[in-house]
Scaffold this active site. Structure first.
Site, PDB file in Angstrom:
ATOM      1  N   GLY A  91      16.889  35.402  11.326  1.00 50.56           N
ATOM      2  CA  GLY A  91      16.213  34.769  12.463  1.00 50.56           C
ATOM      3  C   GLY A  91      16.842  33.470  12.910  1.00 50.56           C
ATOM      4  O   GLY A  91      16.140  32.495  13.180  1.00 50.56           O
ATOM      5  N   ASP A 135      28.298  52.183  14.906  1.00 49.67           N
ATOM      6  CA  ASP A 135      28.872  53.332  15.613  1.00 49.67           C
ATOM      7  C   ASP A 135      29.374  54.391  14.635  1.00 49.67           C
ATOM      8  O   ASP A 135      30.496  54.882  14.741  1.00 49.67           O
ATOM      9  CB  ASP A 135      30.002  52.891  16.547  1.00 49.67           C
ATOM     10  CG  ASP A 135      30.365  53.989  17.563  1.00 49.67           C
ATOM     11  OD1 ASP A 135      29.558  54.935  17.712  1.00 49.67           O
ATOM     12  OD2 ASP A 135      31.435  53.912  18.181  1.00 49.67           O
ATOM     13  N   HIS A 194      28.606  57.428  18.834  1.00 47.48           N
ATOM     14  CA  HIS A 194      28.637  57.732  20.267  1.00 47.48           C
ATOM     15  C   HIS A 194      29.113  59.152  20.556  1.00 47.48           C
ATOM     16  O   HIS A 194      28.946  59.653  21.667  1.00 47.48           O
ATOM     17  CB  HIS A 194      29.472  56.688  21.035  1.00 47.48           C
ATOM     18  CG  HIS A 194      30.955  56.791  20.862  1.00 47.48           C
ATOM     19  ND1 HIS A 194      31.655  56.037  19.950  1.00 47.48           N
ATOM     20  CD2 HIS A 194      31.884  57.535  21.503  1.00 47.48           C
ATOM     21  CE1 HIS A 194      32.940  56.314  20.042  1.00 47.48           C
ATOM     22  NE2 HIS A 194      33.110  57.231  20.984  1.00 47.48           N
ATOM     23  N   SER A 231      37.722  60.111  19.151  1.00 50.76           N
ATOM     24  CA  SER A 231      36.635  59.359  18.504  1.00 50.76           C
ATOM     25  C   SER A 231      36.114  60.070  17.267  1.00 50.76           C
ATOM     26  O   SER A 231      35.797  61.257  17.305  1.00 50.76           O
ATOM     27  CB  SER A 231      35.468  59.168  19.479  1.00 50.76           C
ATOM     28  OG  SER A 231      35.666  58.062  20.299  1.00 50.76           O
ATOM     29  N   GLN A 254      20.017  31.768  15.526  1.00 45.04           N
ATOM     30  CA  GLN A 254      21.060  31.916  16.538  1.00 45.04           C
ATOM     31  C   GLN A 254      22.211  31.042  16.086  1.00 45.04           C
ATOM     32  O   GLN A 254      22.039  29.841  15.839  1.00 45.04           O
ATOM     33  CB  GLN A 254      20.547  31.459  17.894  1.00 45.04           C
ATOM     34  CG  GLN A 254      21.544  31.612  19.033  1.00 45.04           C
ATOM     35  CD  GLN A 254      20.942  31.165  20.352  1.00 45.04           C
ATOM     36  OE1 GLN A 254      19.787  31.430  20.635  1.00 45.04           O
ATOM     37  NE2 GLN A 254      21.739  30.458  21.140  1.00 45.04           N
ATOM     38  N   ILE A 255      23.410  31.618  15.940  1.00 44.64           N
ATOM     39  CA  ILE A 255      24.512  30.905  15.302  1.00 44.64           C
ATOM     40  C   ILE A 255      25.748  30.898  16.190  1.00 44.64           C
ATOM     41  O   ILE A 255      25.892  31.722  17.090  1.00 44.64           O
ATOM     42  CB  ILE A 255      24.862  31.526  13.929  1.00 44.64           C
ATOM     43  CG1 ILE A 255      25.072  33.028  14.063  1.00 44.64           C
ATOM     44  CG2 ILE A 255      23.792  31.202  12.902  1.00 44.64           C
ATOM     45  CD1 ILE A 255      25.432  33.732  12.769  1.00 44.64           C
TER      46      ILE A 255
END
Length: 511
Positions: A299, A172, A142, A243, A301-302
């Site tokens: 693939g 990041d 960022h 940062s 969703q947990i």
């Protein structure tokens, strides 16, 4: 107005509220300065915190070793389309604009306004540190995101142009390159314990390289800023401009990268966050080799396996990642992973929670074949899967059961405190559901019963009970009753809520 007209309005309001509600204490990336400036500096006398002591009474030897390898990173970027005259990308009129401006601030320390005859631009400020004698520098993504040019200022004031080698938004992190320079050494963040002393080095507010001391306040913090959050929480003061700067231990080794602060006013209140060095070093090594990173993709969703969920599916203890949905055509679907499976291991690594699985899959190269340890229907099994490539546009799974609803209406499940009804055309329209959606709609929830305490909400659509699909309210009621007779302490409900599909374990004992 029908009860579902009211319900629909409440669901939309709840979604918008969840997107905007944030406590007065906000997470802010440490690069961004907000409205802080040197005019706000007030001379104070600080009293050392009892019990915090440096080796031999001083951190000076550590600072002397590490400070020369800490740099200031200055970037220039084009002004965002529609920017206001002061260079801010927000016009301030929309509540969304105000929210994002509060959360992320401006992109760097406020600079003088650009003269009208010059092309509009914005400047941002952050920190970084040198990890390679060839001039390789690590900072936050960022800090350099959207930059058209990057400049590095060394501790002695020398300014050098920097080249962007690679960056990774999900972690990041970014890697820059300048001429050969002195370096710092990576440390082992896994050995850090709560209470260990650390130093944060960077250039807060652009006043110059600054060193602050503190301790590790906590490990494993999840700020919900990305899929791999595992931050080190520190009380060493860090501010806007820090940062990308290093967090070092008492030996002078880099154990983290200062990234974010938690603050009611944009300034440091002693709650800062750093990316662990062990996580960062792996990403940096990949960026140095190829410039970008390809993540593995499964693939699924947990969600976490709570004690109630473990009880409902027959596990003797909570742990692993519960599969709430499987994306059609995904590597998981092709391998035979099913909704309701609990993934307890991946590629030889124990999976204790969903974050473990996300990181483990992401670290695997696309195209590799890996073995998953899975708990299904009371039995442990091994499944082999070809890991795919994770693209930004990968979507979560959706329910696609066919058929038409029955005419059964208004059934109650007294032991859980639920009022269920069938999916009629009118309810589908009110809840914006697909024509082929199957299940039982939660019409009412008794606030004093177990379902409410477990988080079941009016408007939820129960599509399966204990992993068995249900088409209507009567089937759901019967399945829940059978689960109660089985002697288990909880029943596992698969719920469609908005665009998500989640498992909710509801204990019978609290009903």
């Amino acid at each position: 107005m029908s009860p579902f007209s009211i319900l629909r309005r409440h669901r939309v309001a709840a979604l918008l509220g969840a997107a905007l509600i944030i406590s007065p204490v906000v997470v802010s990336f440490a690069q961004n300065p907000g409205n802080a400036g040197l005019s706000n500096v007030v001379a104070t006398t600080q009293t050392p915190v009892a019990g915090i002591t440096a080796p031999n009474g001083s951190f000076a030897p550590v600072v002397a070793t590490t400070k020369p390898a800490v740099v200031t990173v200055t970037t220039v970027m084009k002004a965002q389309p529609g920017a206001t005259d002061d260079g801010s990308p927000f016009d301030g009129n929309s509540p969304f604009d105000q929210y994002f401006q509060q959360f992320f601030g401006d992109q760097g320390i406020p600079m003088p306004k650009t003269p009208p005859q010059q092309a509009p631009r914005q400047e941002a400020l952050g920190s970084g540190f040198i990890v390679g004698s060839d001039g390789t520098i690590v900072t936050n993504n960022h800090v350099i995101d959207g930059a058209t040019s990057i400049k590095v200022t060394l501790d002695d004031g020398t300014e050098l142009p920097a080249k962007l080698v690679g960056h990774d938004a999900k972690n990041d992190l970014a890697v820059l390159k300048v001429k050969p320079l002195p370096t710092v050494k990576w440390g082992d963040s896994d050995k850090l314990m709560t209470g260990d002393q650390v130093l944060a080095i960077g250039n807060p507010f652009g006043i110059g390289t600054t060193v602050t001391a503190g301790i590790v306040s906590a490990r494993g913090r999840d700020l919900h800023s990305g899929p791999f959050d595992d931050f080190i929480q520190i009380d060493a003061p860090i501010n806007h401009g820090n940062s990308g700067g290093p967090l070092v231990d008492v030996k002078g080794d880099v154990v983290g990268i200062n990234t974010a602060i938690y603050s009611p006013n944009g300034g440091s209140v002693g709650v800062g966050f750093a990316i662990p060095s062990d996580q960062a070093q792996k990403v940096v090594d990949k960026l140095m080799k190829g410039g970008d990173i390809e993540y593995g993709y499964l693939g699924v969703q947990i969600q976490p396996v709570t004690q109630d969920v473990a009880s409902a599916i027959g596990l003797d203890h909570p742990g692993g990642a519960l599969v709430a949905a499987v994306t059609d055509g995904s590597p998981a679907a092709k391998a035979g992973i099913e909704t309701g499976d609990v993934i307890t291991g991946f590629a030889g690594q124990e999976i204790k929670d969903p974050k473990d699985l996300s990181r483990a899959v992401a670290d695997v190269s696309p195209g590799s074949k890996e073995t998953l340890s899975v708990w299904r229907n009371g039995k442990a099994m091994q499944i082999s899967a070809d890991v795919g490539r994770n693209a930004e546009d990968q979507k979560t799974a959706s329910n696609d059961e066919g058929g038409k609803p029955s005419a059964e209406q208004g059934l109650r499940v007294p032991s859980l405190g639920l009022g269920l009804t069938d999916l009629t055309p009118d309810i589908r329209e009110q809840l914006n559901l697909a024509d082929n959606q199957r299940g039982a709609v939660v019409e009412r929830v008794n606030p004093d019963k177990a379902a409410s305490a477990a988080g079941i909400e009016p408007g939820d659509v129960i599509v399966a009970v204990d992993r068995t699909p249900v088409k209507n309210a009567r089937q759901a009621n019967q399945a829940i009753a059978e689960a109660g007779k089985s002697g288990r302490k909880s029943v596992l409900l698969l719920v469609d809520r908005g665009d998500a599909q989640i498992f909710v374990a509801v204990p019978f004992a609290a009903g």
